[in-house]
Design an enzyme around this catalytic site. Structure first.
Site, PDB file in Angstrom:
ATOM      1  N   GLY A  74     -37.027  20.967 137.536  1.00 22.00           N
ATOM      2  CA  GLY A  74     -36.812  22.413 137.438  1.00 22.00           C
ATOM      3  C   GLY A  74     -35.375  22.876 137.490  1.00 22.00           C
TER       4      GLY A  74
ATOM      5  N   ASN B 127     -33.443  23.454 134.989  1.00 21.90           N
ATOM      6  CA  ASN B 127     -33.275  24.535 133.994  1.00 21.90           C
ATOM      7  C   ASN B 127     -33.845  25.841 134.533  1.00 21.90           C
ATOM      8  OD1 ASN B 127     -32.091  23.729 131.250  1.00 21.90           O
ATOM      9  ND2 ASN B 127     -33.380  21.993 131.774  1.00 21.90           N
TER      10      ASN B 127
ATOM     11  N   LEU C  52     -44.394  19.236 130.003  1.00 22.97           N
ATOM     12  CA  LEU C  52     -44.810  18.081 129.198  1.00 22.97           C
ATOM     13  C   LEU C  52     -46.114  18.243 128.401  1.00 22.97           C
ATOM     14  CD1 LEU C  52     -43.635  15.162 131.520  1.00 22.97           C
ATOM     15  CD2 LEU C  52     -42.541  16.103 129.468  1.00 22.97           C
TER      16      LEU C  52
ATOM     17  N   ILE D  26     -48.673  22.434 123.982  1.00 22.61           N
ATOM     18  CA  ILE D  26     -49.026  23.857 124.060  1.00 22.61           C
ATOM     19  C   ILE D  26     -50.201  24.117 123.111  1.00 22.61           C
ATOM     20  CG2 ILE D  26     -48.168  26.197 123.596  1.00 22.61           C
ATOM     21  CD1 ILE D  26     -46.968  24.944 126.074  1.00 22.61           C
TER      22      ILE D  26
ATOM     23  N   ASN E 193     -38.455  26.460 123.583  1.00 24.77           N
ATOM     24  CA  ASN E 193     -38.362  25.191 124.303  1.00 24.77           C
ATOM     25  C   ASN E 193     -36.923  24.693 124.280  1.00 24.77           C
ATOM     26  OD1 ASN E 193     -39.410  22.679 125.500  1.00 24.77           O
ATOM     27  ND2 ASN E 193     -38.916  21.759 123.518  1.00 24.77           N
TER      28      ASN E 193
ATOM     29  N   HIS F  33     -34.656  21.307 124.346  1.00 26.88           N
ATOM     30  CA  HIS F  33     -34.799  19.861 124.127  1.00 26.88           C
ATOM     31  C   HIS F  33     -33.414  19.220 124.258  1.00 26.88           C
ATOM     32  CE1 HIS F  33     -36.687  16.206 122.570  1.00 26.88           C
ATOM     33  NE2 HIS F  33     -35.558  16.028 121.890  1.00 26.88           N
TER      34      HIS F  33
ATOM     35  N   ASP G   7     -41.459  19.766 118.857  1.00 26.48           N
ATOM     36  CA  ASP G   7     -39.991  19.857 118.636  1.00 26.48           C
ATOM     37  C   ASP G   7     -39.644  20.242 117.200  1.00 26.48           C
ATOM     38  OD1 ASP G   7     -39.640  16.930 120.701  1.00 26.48           O
ATOM     39  OD2 ASP G   7     -39.697  19.047 121.254  1.00 26.48           O
TER      40      ASP G   7
ATOM     41  N   GLU H 252     -27.389  22.085 128.975  1.00 24.96           N
ATOM     42  CA  GLU H 252     -28.695  22.767 128.889  1.00 24.96           C
ATOM     43  C   GLU H 252     -28.706  24.037 129.740  1.00 24.96           C
ATOM     44  OE1 GLU H 252     -32.332  20.445 129.207  1.00 24.96           O
ATOM     45  OE2 GLU H 252     -31.071  18.664 129.154  1.00 24.96           O
TER      46      GLU H 252
HETATM   47  C1  GRF Z   1     -34.579  18.699 130.475  1.00 27.38           C
HETATM   48  O1  GRF Z   1     -33.768  17.631 130.050  1.00 27.38           O
HETATM   49  C2  GRF Z   1     -35.153  19.387 129.272  1.00 27.38           C
HETATM   50  O2  GRF Z   1     -34.305  19.379 128.153  1.00 27.38           O
HETATM   51  C3  GRF Z   1     -36.351  18.557 128.973  1.00 27.38           C
HETATM   52  O3  GRF Z   1     -36.883  18.189 130.243  1.00 27.38           O
HETATM   53  C4  GRF Z   1     -35.827  18.210 131.190  1.00 27.38           C
HETATM   54  C5  GRF Z   1     -36.213  19.146 132.292  1.00 27.38           C
HETATM   55  O4  GRF Z   1     -35.332  19.055 133.323  1.00 27.38           O
HETATM   56  N1  GRF Z   1     -37.298  19.294 128.188  1.00 27.38           N
HETATM   57  P1  GRF Z   1     -35.513  20.071 134.557  1.00 27.38           P
HETATM   58  O5  GRF Z   1     -36.950  19.942 135.026  1.00 27.38           O
HETATM   59  O6  GRF Z   1     -35.202  21.441 134.037  1.00 27.38           O
HETATM   60  O7  GRF Z   1     -34.511  19.592 135.582  1.00 27.38           O
END
Ligand code: GRF
Length: 184
Positions: free
Chosen positions: A11, A13, A79, A82, A94, A96, A137, A166
C-alpha cells in the site's frame, strides 16, 4: 472526485495518495479502500480513519462504492482481475511499474516486472498509469514516466527506484483528472 483505492499489498501507493490528500496536493477525497485480503496496506486506512472493505464479492464491492459516492477507482497493486461489471460501471485507472506495453500483461506484476527488466539489462524503465479495460494492462495510457536504471545492481534496486516515481506519478494523474486535463 471521490476515490476508491484498491490494494492487495504493502500500500505504499495508497500512502502516497493519502499524503497528497492531506497536503491538499489535489482536492479529491479517498472515500474507501478495498482489498481482496487483509493486506498490510490496510494499516494506512486504519491509521487515517478511512473506511475499508475486505471482499472478493463484486456486488458487495459495488454496493460499498455506491454508498461512498465513488467517481473513480484507483488500482494500486490490486491483483484480482477486475470484473466486466465494475468496468462497465466505473472509471478505473491502474498504475503499472513499467513502460507499457513492455513488461505488461499476464504474469507481469510486482517483482516479476523488475526481474524481467533487470534480466534484460534495460537501461531505462518507468511507470505507466492507464485506464482499465477488459484486457490486462491494455487501456489508454494517461501518463508515463521514464527513469534511468543503468546504475541499478539488482532487480530489487530497480523496484525501489521505480516505486519512488510511482508515488509521484499517481498523485499527478489524480490532479490531472480532477482538473479535467485528460482528453479521455
Ligand atoms: C506497485 O509496484 C504497483 O505498480 C504495482 O503493485 C505495486 C504495489 O505496491 N501494481 P504498493 O502496494 O503500492 O506498495
Amino acid at each position: 472526485m471521490n476515490l476508491a483505492v484498491f490494494i492487495s499489498g504493502t500500500g505504499t501507493n495508497l500512502k502516497a495518495l493519502i499524503d497528497a490528500e492531506k497536503n491538499k496536493y489535489f482536492n479529491s477525497k479517498i472515500k474507501i479502500i478495498v482489498s481482496n485480503k487483509n493486506a498490510k496496506g490496510l494499516d494506512f486506512a486504519k491509521a487515517n480513519n478511512i473506511d475499508y472493505l475486505i471482499s472478493k464479492d463484486d456486488d458487495e464491492i459495488i454496493l460499498a462504492l455506491k454508498n461512498h459516492d465513488v467517481d473513480l477507482i484507483v488500482l494500486a497493486g490490486y491483483l484480482p482481475k477486475i470484473s466486466p461489471k465494475l468496468i462497465a460501471n466505473y472509471k478505473i485507472i491502474n498504475i503499472h511499474p513499467s513502460l507499457l506495453p513492455k513488461y505488461g500483461g499476464k504474469g507481469f506484476y510486482g517483482m516479476h516486472v523488475h526481474d524481467a527488466v533487470f534480466a534484460n539489462k534495460e537501461k531505462i524503465s518507468g511507470v505507466t498509469v492507464h485506464y482499465v479495460n477488459e484486457n490486462l494492462d491494455d487501456g489508454d495510457i494517461i501518463l508515463q514516466k521514464q527513469l534511468d536504471i543503468s546504475f541499478c545492481k539488482s532487480a530489487e534496486e530497480v523496484s525501489k527506484e521505480v516505486l519512488k516515481v510511482e508515488h509521484e506519478t499517481l498523485k499527478e494523474v489524480i490532479k490531472k483528472l480532477e482538473e479535467g486535463r485528460c482528453e479521455h
